[in-house]
Design an enzyme around this catalytic site. Structure first.
Site, short mmCIF file in Angstrom:
data_model
loop_
_atom_site.label_atom_id
_atom_site.label_comp_id
_atom_site.label_asym_id
_atom_site.label_seq_id
_atom_site.Cartn_x
_atom_site.Cartn_y
_atom_site.Cartn_z
N ASP A 150 0.86 -1.19 0.00
CA ASP A 150 0.00 0.00 0.00
C ASP A 150 0.89 1.24 0.00
O ASP A 150 1.98 1.23 0.56
CB ASP A 150 -0.91 0.03 1.23
CG ASP A 150 -1.96 -1.07 1.20
OD1 ASP A 150 -2.38 -1.46 0.10
OD2 ASP A 150 -2.35 -1.54 2.28
N ASP A 184 -7.14 -1.39 -4.34
CA ASP A 184 -8.16 -0.99 -3.36
C ASP A 184 -9.09 0.07 -3.95
O ASP A 184 -10.31 0.03 -3.76
CB ASP A 184 -7.50 -0.43 -2.10
CG ASP A 184 -6.67 -1.45 -1.36
OD1 ASP A 184 -6.97 -2.66 -1.48
OD2 ASP A 184 -5.72 -1.05 -0.66
#
Length: 218
Positions: A150, A184
């Site tokens: 991420d 995401d």
């Protein structure tokens, strides 16, 4: 090219493009940043902040090796199920908007699935130095136990609550402190797109179809 083949091609190209962008960004971050490194992009409210997610999207966790295997297996089964559902919907001639929303969700699921399945095998750890691909000593985890990379961090604003505010007084508040990746974002957009489609587009489409059947429109 028939309409059904055109639909399938459109969605396949979209999914492939999202996967390529997702993986390129992750590999660049993984091989150029140490864990926890922070790079401002637009002031302090738009930053690259490298972390590795051990579980769900947006930093939520599912602990332990067993949890990792279960979560990765779930992603794999979900991806296969979405592919089957989309193929079935193409045969039925479903609307493009519905296919696009499912395609976004599929691309996001597959993007994070690649990390979970293979990143532990092809990268070493990023905690003390920048990671390398295919290190001589092997990767940091076995198959199905990789961590999801991420990096996007948008703390739009933050402040400290005044001491007189009940319960939260004195605490630090940060709006949208989730750190996420392209996959995401694709899943989130796909879910919102699907909700908009079902609540707003689908009723209008059904109403239009009924008018045609009743001979009100040609």
């Amino acid at each position: 090219m028939t309409d059904k083949k055109r639909q399938a091609t459109l969605v396949a190209v979209m999914v492939a493009a999202i996967l390529v962008v997702d993986q390129v960004v992750k590999i660049l971050v993984k091989t150029n940043m140490q864990y926890g490194e922070d790079i401002p992009l637009i002031g302090e409210w738009c930053r690259l902040h490298f972390i590795e997610n051990e579980g769900f999207a947006f930093g939520m966790k599912m602990g332990g090796p067993v949890g990792k295997v279960v979560l990765t297996s779930f992603r794999l089964v979900a991806s296969i199920a979405i592919v089957w559902l989309m193929a079935h919907m193409v045969k039925k001639g479903v609307r493009n908007s519905m296919l696009i929303s499912l395609g976004l969700i599929l691309a996001g699921a597959m993007g994070n699935l690649i990390d979970s399945c293979f990143y532990g095998l092809i990268f070493n750890e990023s905690y003390y130095s920048v990671a390398t691909m295919f290190p001589t000593g092997g990767g940091y985890a076995p198959l199905f136990q990789g961590k999801v990379v991420d990096m996007f961090y948008f703390p739009l604003f933050e402040f400290d609550w005044p001491m007189w505010v009940p319960v939260v007084g004195g605490n630090h508040f940060e709006f949208f402190n989730a750190i996420f990746n392209v996959a995401d974002a694709a899943i989130t957009i796909g879910i919102f797109w699907m909700m908009i489609d079902q609540f707003f587009v689908a009723p209008k489409h059904a109403k239009s179809g009924r008018k045609v059947e009743d001979g009100e429109e040609k």
